[in-house]
Design a protein around this motif. Structure first.
Motif, mmCIF file in Angstrom:
data_model
loop_
_atom_site.group_PDB
_atom_site.id
_atom_site.type_symbol
_atom_site.label_atom_id
_atom_site.label_comp_id
_atom_site.label_asym_id
_atom_site.label_seq_id
_atom_site.Cartn_x
_atom_site.Cartn_y
_atom_site.Cartn_z
ATOM 1 N N LYS A 465 0.828 -1.209 0.000
ATOM 2 C CA LYS A 465 0.000 0.000 0.000
ATOM 3 C C LYS A 465 0.863 1.260 0.000
ATOM 4 C CE LYS A 465 -4.267 -1.726 2.123
ATOM 5 N NZ LYS A 465 -5.149 -1.681 3.320
ATOM 6 N N LEU A 506 -5.810 -4.723 -4.295
ATOM 7 C CA LEU A 506 -5.575 -3.301 -4.522
ATOM 8 C C LEU A 506 -5.952 -2.898 -5.941
ATOM 9 C CD1 LEU A 506 -2.149 -2.810 -2.701
ATOM 10 C CD2 LEU A 506 -4.428 -2.199 -1.882
ATOM 11 N N THR A 511 -6.307 1.087 -6.704
ATOM 12 C CA THR A 511 -5.258 1.825 -5.988
ATOM 13 C C THR A 511 -3.858 1.338 -6.305
ATOM 14 O OG1 THR A 511 -5.452 0.312 -4.107
ATOM 15 C CG2 THR A 511 -6.773 2.328 -4.050
#
Length: 515
Positions: A465, A506, A511
Motif C-alpha cells: 500500500k 488493490l 489503488t
C-alpha cells in the motif's frame, strides 16, 4: 540382502546376538528413523543433533527390526540383555556407519554418478539450479539435491532438508541411476558436513561460493563455521574433489584453495576481477543481464534472465563447474539462457502494478545488503521515473537461530532502504515481539522510515500500500518457503501468494497503479 554384505567395510567394535551365526540374518531395508522400521529392517541408532537414536531401539525392535547398529556402548549392552534374538553391532561413529551401510544396501549408486557439491553461505541454490540447467540443456540426466526441491531425472520431489541424511541421499541417487542419471548436483550445507551426512562421497567437483555470518547458533564461531565448509575440500571425510571451484574474491577463498590444493585437487578460481574464470562488461537490467565470460578455453557471452551482481558470481561458479564437467563454452551459454528463474531468488510478482515486487530468500545481513543494493541500482537507473523510486523492504529474523545477526540485519535494511517494514519470519518457539526487539538497535539512527508490524501478512500489505510508481518492494527472508513456523505449529504461508493476493485486491480497488 544378507547382513554381512550390508556390513561390508563397516568398522565394528562389538557384535552380539545372531551375528555369532549370521546364516539366517537377512535385511529388507535400512532405517535410522524408528517410525519407518518394518519387519526385516536394520535400524541404525545414532546420536543426532537433538536426540539419540538409541532411545528408540526398543520401538524399532517392536516394529520388526531384526538387526540394530548403534554407536552407544550403554545401549548395546542393554540390548544384549533384553533382546537376545536381535543381531546387534556396536560402532564408533553412527553416521559413518549409516553412510557405508546405505551405500552397500543401495549397491553404491554414488559410484555411478559424477557428483558436484556446492557449499557456501549464499548462492548455493541458484548455483546448483544453474549447473543443473546447463547439464540438462546438454542432454545429461541429473539428480538435483537442494533447499527448494529435489529433482530425480526430471521428477520433482519435496525437500525436507538441504542435504539429507546419507541413507536418503543414496536412495535418491539409486532412483536417479535407475532412471538413467549420470550426474548429481547437490547443495552441501555446513550442518551436513559437520555431522558427516556426506561421509565417504567422492565429489568430482566441489564449489565454494562465499562465507558470511550465519548459523552461529549451531557452529558457535566463524572459525568453526569455516572449518565445516573446508571438509568438502580437504579430504578429511572423503577423497578430495578432482576439481575445486573457488570464489577467489571471498576472503576465505585463498585459504580454501590452498587446503584443496594440498589435498590433491586442481583449482579452478573464479571472480569478477580475479581468477582464470572472470566476468567483464556486465550489462544489467531488472529483467536480466549480459556479460562476457572469460575462461582458459576462450570467451563467450552469457545472456540470462537472472540479474544482480550476486548472480554474476553464481553464474561464474556454475559455468566454471560446467566446464570442469566437460561442457563447451557454447553449451554453458545455452544452459545459462535456459533457466528462467529460481523460486524465491529475486522472484518478481507481477499483477500489472506500476512498481516492482520482489520475493527473495535473503536471510543474512550480507544477503540483505546485496539485495537492497541491487534494488537501489534499479530505481536509480530508471530515468523515466520522475518520482525518484524508493526501496521498501519487508523483513524479519527467524526464531531459535543466531541472535547476534539480528541487529546486523536491521542495520543492513535501515541503511539501504527508504522504508523498512519490520515483521516476523519463522518465530518458532520465540516471541515475535522479542525477536523484533533484538533487531531494533540496528535500526537506530537509520534514515529509513520504520514501520513495525509483527503479523507478516499485514506487513506485506502495508508495504504494498506504501508503494507508488517506480518503487521496488522487497519481501525478504523466506523466499521459496511455503509455510510459517509459529510455536509448535506449521501454517501455510507463501510470500509470493500473499503479495499476489494483496496486489489483486488493490487493483480491484483501483489503488495499485496510483500515480
Amino acid at each position: 540382502m544378507h547382513i554381512e554384505d550390508i556390513m561390508a567395510g563397516v568398522e565394528s567394535v562389538g557384535r552380539a546376538g545372531p551375528l555369532i551365526d549370521v546364516s539366517n540374518v537377512e535385511v529388507s531395508s535400512v532405517e535410522y528413523d524408528s517410525r519407518h522400521v518394518r519387519p526385516g529392517s536394520l535400524f541404525v541408532a545414532m546420536r543426532g543433533g537433538t536426540t539419540d537414536g538409541s532411545r528408540y531401539i526398543a520401538a524399532a525392535i517392536q516394529q520388526g527390526a531384526t538387526a540394530v547398529v548403534t554407536d552407544s556402548p550403554e545401549a548395546f549392552e542393554a540390548a544384549q540383555r533384553l533382546h537376545l534374538k536381535i543381531a546387534l553391532v556396536l560402532v564408533q561413529h553412527g553416521r559413518r556407519a549409516l553412510a557405508q551401510i546405505s551405500a552397500n544396501f543401495f549397491c553404491h549408486p554414488e559410484k555411478k554418478l559424477s557428483i558436484t557439491g556446492v557449499t557456501g553461505t549464499n548462492g548455493k541454490t541458484t548455483t546448483a539450479f544453474l549447473l543443473d540447467a546447463m547439464l540438462n540443456r546438454n542432454e545429461r540426466k541429473t539428480v538435483l539435491i537442494g533447499t527448494i526441491e529435489y529433482h530425480v531425472s526430471g521428477a520433482v520431489r519435496p525437500s525436507p532438508h538441504t542435504t539429507p541424511e546419507s541413507r536418503d541421499l543414496l536412495e535418491l541417487f539409486a532412483e536417479g541411476v535407475k532412471a538413467g542419471a549420470t550426474e548429481a548436483v547437490m547443495e552441501v550445507s555446513s550442518h551436513a558436513l559437520d555431522q558427516g551426512r556426506t561421509w565417504g562421497l567422492h565429489f568430482d567437483v566441489a564449489i565454494f561460493t562465499n562465507l558470511t555470518r550465519d548459523h552461529l547458533d549451531y557452529h558457535g564461531t566463524m572459525e568453526r563455521y569455516f572449518a565445516a565448509k573446508r571438509v568438502l575440500f580437504d579430504g578429511s571425510q572423503s577423497p578430495a574433489p578432482r576439481i575445486a571451484v573457488i570464489n577467489l574474491e571471498d576472503e576465505h577463498g585463498l585459504a580454501l584453495a590452498e587446503a584443496a590444493r594440498m589435498a590433491g585437487s586442481e583449482i579452478y578460481g573464479y571472480g569478477v576481477d580475479v581468477g582464470a574464470f572472470r566476468a567483464s562488461n556486465v550489462r544489467m537490467t531488472a529483467s536480466g543481464m549480459k556479460f562476457e565470460l572469460t575462461t582458459p578455453l576462450g570467451s563467450t557471452t552469457i545472456d540470462t534472465r537472472l540479474t544482480g551482481r550476486v548472480n554474476v558470481y553464481n553464474l561464474l561458479a556454475a559455468a566454471t563447474a560446467a566446464i570442469a564437467r566437460g561442457l563447451t563454452l557454447e553449451q554453458v551459454a545455452a544452459g545459462a539462457a535456459n533457466l528462467a528463474c529460481v523460486p524465491g531468488r529475486f522472484q518478481t510478482v507481477d499483477s500489472a502494478q506500476d512498481f516492482t515486487v520482489v520475493v527473495d530468500y535473503a536471510h543474512t545481513d550480507d544477503a540483505l545488503e546485496n539485495l537492497i543494493s541491487l534494488a537501489r541500482e534499479f530505481v536509480t537507473a530508471d530515468v523515466s521515473n520522475s518520482n525518484n523510486g524508493r526501496v521498501i523492504t519487508v523483513f524479519g529474523c527467524g526464531g531459535d537461530r543466531d541472535k547476534t545477526k539480528r541487529p546486523l540485519m536491521g542495520r543492513a535494511a535501515g541503511q539501504g532502504s527508504d522504508v523498512v517494514v519490520l515483521t516476523s519470519d519463522n518465530p518458532r518457539t520465540e516471541d515475535p515481539e522479542a525477536i523484533i526487539a533484538d533487531v531494533l538497535p540496528g535500526l537506530d539512527n537509520s534514515p529509513a522510515t520504520l514501520i513495525v508490524e509483527p503479523d507478516r501478512a499485514s506487513a506485506i500489505e502495508i508495504a504494498l500500500k506504501q508503494a507508488r510508481r517506480g518503487d521496488i518492494v522487497l519481501i525478504a527472508g523466506k523466499g521459496h518457503e511455503k509455510v510459517q513456523i509459529i510455536g509448535d505449529h506449521t501454517i501455510p504461508f507463501d510470500d509470493v501468494e500473499v503479495a499476489r493476493s494483496v496486489l489483486n485486491t488493490l487493483a480491484g480497488r483501483g489503488t495499485v497503479a496510483a500515480q
